[in-house]
Scaffold this motif. Sequence first.
Motif, PDB file in Angstrom:
ATOM      1  N   ASP A  33       1.219  -0.871   0.074  1.00 58.96           N
ATOM      2  CA  ASP A  33       0.176   0.150  -0.171  1.00 58.96           C
ATOM      3  C   ASP A  33       0.412   1.252  -0.004  1.00 58.96           C
ATOM      4  O   ASP A  33       0.288   2.314  -0.786  1.00 58.96           O
ATOM      5  CB  ASP A  33      -0.798  -0.228   1.440  1.00 58.96           C
ATOM      6  CG  ASP A  33      -2.497  -0.665   1.143  1.00 58.96           C
ATOM      7  OD1 ASP A  33      -2.449  -1.317   0.288  1.00 58.96           O
ATOM      8  OD2 ASP A  33      -3.106  -1.349   2.142  1.00 58.96           O
ATOM      9  N   GLU A  34       1.689   1.352   0.416  1.00 62.38           N
ATOM     10  CA  GLU A  34       2.563   2.798   0.584  1.00 62.38           C
ATOM     11  C   GLU A  34       3.670   2.873  -0.868  1.00 62.38           C
ATOM     12  O   GLU A  34       3.135   3.936  -0.976  1.00 62.38           O
ATOM     13  CB  GLU A  34       4.416   1.819   1.737  1.00 62.38           C
ATOM     14  CG  GLU A  34       4.925   3.628   1.821  1.00 62.38           C
ATOM     15  CD  GLU A  34       6.142   3.546   3.159  1.00 62.38           C
ATOM     16  OE1 GLU A  34       6.601   4.009   3.304  1.00 62.38           O
ATOM     17  OE2 GLU A  34       6.011   2.536   3.370  1.00 62.38           O
ATOM     18  N   ILE A  35       3.676   1.643  -1.587  1.00 61.74           N
ATOM     19  CA  ILE A  35       4.241   1.885  -2.780  1.00 61.74           C
ATOM     20  C   ILE A  35       3.493   2.309  -3.788  1.00 61.74           C
ATOM     21  O   ILE A  35       3.846   3.637  -3.866  1.00 61.74           O
ATOM     22  CB  ILE A  35       5.056   0.681  -3.360  1.00 61.74           C
ATOM     23  CG1 ILE A  35       5.852   0.076  -2.005  1.00 61.74           C
ATOM     24  CG2 ILE A  35       5.904   0.554  -4.491  1.00 61.74           C
ATOM     25  CD1 ILE A  35       6.545  -1.600  -2.055  1.00 61.74           C
ATOM     26  N   GLN A  36       1.998   1.886  -3.224  1.00 61.34           N
ATOM     27  CA  GLN A  36       1.098   2.737  -4.360  1.00 61.34           C
ATOM     28  C   GLN A  36       1.038   4.071  -4.151  1.00 61.34           C
ATOM     29  O   GLN A  36       0.694   4.651  -5.555  1.00 61.34           O
ATOM     30  CB  GLN A  36       0.430   1.025  -4.447  1.00 61.34           C
ATOM     31  CG  GLN A  36       0.293   0.537  -5.133  1.00 61.34           C
ATOM     32  CD  GLN A  36      -0.736  -0.042  -5.531  1.00 61.34           C
ATOM     33  OE1 GLN A  36      -2.259  -0.576  -4.308  1.00 61.34           O
ATOM     34  NE2 GLN A  36      -1.000  -0.867  -6.481  1.00 61.34           N
TER      35      GLN A  36
ATOM     36  N   ILE B  68      11.440   1.241  -1.187  1.00 60.59           N
ATOM     37  CA  ILE B  68      10.408   1.214   0.101  1.00 60.59           C
ATOM     38  C   ILE B  68      11.014  -0.114   1.175  1.00 60.59           C
ATOM     39  O   ILE B  68      11.120  -0.048   2.312  1.00 60.59           O
ATOM     40  CB  ILE B  68       9.169   1.385  -0.302  1.00 60.59           C
ATOM     41  CG1 ILE B  68       8.494   1.988  -0.507  1.00 60.59           C
ATOM     42  CG2 ILE B  68       8.435   0.864   0.730  1.00 60.59           C
ATOM     43  CD1 ILE B  68       8.660   4.080   0.414  1.00 60.59           C
ATOM     44  N   LEU B  69      11.426  -1.092   0.550  1.00 61.84           N
ATOM     45  CA  LEU B  69      11.248  -2.879   1.174  1.00 61.84           C
ATOM     46  C   LEU B  69      13.149  -2.200   1.651  1.00 61.84           C
ATOM     47  O   LEU B  69      13.339  -2.927   3.086  1.00 61.84           O
ATOM     48  CB  LEU B  69      11.389  -3.139   0.080  1.00 61.84           C
ATOM     49  CG  LEU B  69      12.211  -4.943   0.714  1.00 61.84           C
ATOM     50  CD1 LEU B  69      10.311  -5.283   1.374  1.00 61.84           C
ATOM     51  CD2 LEU B  69      11.661  -5.552  -0.348  1.00 61.84           C
ATOM     52  N   ALA B  70      13.946  -1.547   1.679  1.00 66.39           N
ATOM     53  CA  ALA B  70      15.518  -1.736   2.701  1.00 66.39           C
ATOM     54  C   ALA B  70      15.283  -0.256   3.447  1.00 66.39           C
ATOM     55  O   ALA B  70      15.673  -0.250   4.244  1.00 66.39           O
ATOM     56  CB  ALA B  70      16.180  -0.718   0.663  1.00 66.39           C
ATOM     57  N   ASN B  71      13.855   0.741   3.153  1.00 68.50           N
ATOM     58  CA  ASN B  71      14.156   1.215   4.107  1.00 68.50           C
ATOM     59  C   ASN B  71      13.442   0.753   5.633  1.00 68.50           C
ATOM     60  O   ASN B  71      13.616   0.803   7.080  1.00 68.50           O
ATOM     61  CB  ASN B  71      13.555   2.382   3.782  1.00 68.50           C
ATOM     62  CG  ASN B  71      14.217   3.595   3.526  1.00 68.50           C
ATOM     63  OD1 ASN B  71      15.370   3.209   3.116  1.00 68.50           O
ATOM     64  ND2 ASN B  71      13.137   4.977   2.406  1.00 68.50           N
ATOM     65  N   TYR B  72      12.144  -0.502   4.918  1.00 69.35           N
ATOM     66  CA  TYR B  72      11.508  -1.418   5.843  1.00 69.35           C
ATOM     67  C   TYR B  72      12.549  -1.602   6.257  1.00 69.35           C
ATOM     68  O   TYR B  72      12.661  -2.550   7.706  1.00 69.35           O
ATOM     69  CB  TYR B  72      10.793  -1.748   5.268  1.00 69.35           C
ATOM     70  CG  TYR B  72       9.891  -3.540   6.050  1.00 69.35           C
ATOM     71  CD1 TYR B  72       9.439  -2.611   6.998  1.00 69.35           C
ATOM     72  CD2 TYR B  72      10.555  -4.352   6.119  1.00 69.35           C
ATOM     73  CE1 TYR B  72       8.158  -3.976   8.300  1.00 69.35           C
ATOM     74  CE2 TYR B  72       9.717  -5.349   6.704  1.00 69.35           C
ATOM     75  CZ  TYR B  72       8.864  -5.021   7.882  1.00 69.35           C
ATOM     76  OH  TYR B  72       8.452  -5.688   8.804  1.00 69.35           O
TER      77      TYR B  72
END
Length: 468
Positions: A45-48, A57-61
């Motif tokens: 959802d955040e990416i969209q 986004i995934l690297a930050n997570y």
Amino acid sequence: MGNPNSFLSGNAFNSNTSLGLSAQANTPAQKRALSYANTIKPLFDEIQSSKMPADRILANYFREHKKHGSKDRKVIRESLFSLFRWWGWFRQLGEQEPSAAFFANLSACALLEAHAWQDIASAWHELSQSTVDYQQAQLLSVETLNDKLALMRQLFPTTEFKPQDLLPDWFWQICPIDAVQQTPFIAAMSSRPPIWGRAQGITSQDAVTQLQALGIEASDSHYFSDAINLGNKSMNLNDIDLYKNGKIEIQDLASQVIGQICAPEANAHWWDTCSGAGGKTLQLRSLMLARAAAPHSAGSHTRSAGSIVSSDIRSNALEELTKRAQRAQFDGISIARWKSDALPVPADHFDGVLVDAPCSCTGTWRRNPDMRWLDSIEAVTDKAILQLDILSRSSKAVKQGGLLVYATCSLSPIENEEVVKAFLEQHSEFQLMPVRHPFTGEQTEMLTIWPFEANSDGMFVAKMQRRI
């Protein structure tokens, strides 16, 4: 697969919050599957909503949630990218209960891509409350695009799916593709490409031998003598001595085509006008050194009198280029940052100028499946004016008889052939030079590399010469 409770640290990823998925998880597998889903859904959802690249986004997570083990990271990463890879079909499903729909999508991803975590995928299927027999669906082949289409029709029998749905509607408007090529193209764009590398200062055979000794599924390529296929498994490059010592660089095979088309002489002077972090600069220098060393023993670092000036508007990218050049122990590379519209280099000076122009990057959608749904048609239609401007300004640095190479990682004629044609109409001092397609052997004036031709990204290149 690690501790599933670690997924629930932080309110944003807790299934009790508004972002959480509602389901009654009864078995250990279902509880685990629910935890994974409640990690993946907020990321999706955040990416969209943010339209930020999924890998960022995934690297930050992962940077903020260090408790995940390597297997957990793999499930999260591959499931997330799979959702975007097949989103063109999932979005056809229409109105459904949101939680059930998301579980069904995750389960379908695991089947479409034959993921190893079938116990989790089966639990996702159970949580979706689908009446389809999951074990029967597991028996279906997923080798071809038609196989995957048949699987989707069995999982969701009331929905009509088409292969063309896997790319946004606007893409077909700006990238007309021959009907015969559509199926292999869509199949390629819906699969993960291998990691391609390039050997420098070492033969590809020696590099492959050393990489295989580390358990890496490496093989050389018959297309280019320095190209290496590193397989599909992710790896930590900083654990590989060949990479740390600058003996291999990661560069997609389609990207390597550009340097091969440039074919710089050992003592030539080139300008890489939009170098970024320097992948093609390093390739050009490696090719120069290889040509200079050809009469001598393999792998020797004979000096060439050639040089490359690398330019970009981003200082951080040029700093990374400098580090990579130092790691490879390459001399002959200098930096000239673009600071204004004025040329940062002398006019009428270079034997060759490479313009790897900013573009929509549609050719890299295999590696970044999220971008096909985050971008709009303007990502393609808004670029041509800038591309023509950069090409026109950069051409002033080419000396008489010198080469001008224009490249993008776009698949649209709007950013490719149309830009080159507009440039040639305005600059009669340049003429197109025919090039040979490295994968098909075909002679052509302007070259598009399609992802299905050699299991690579997509790329475009045109080679011009300034008349004497």
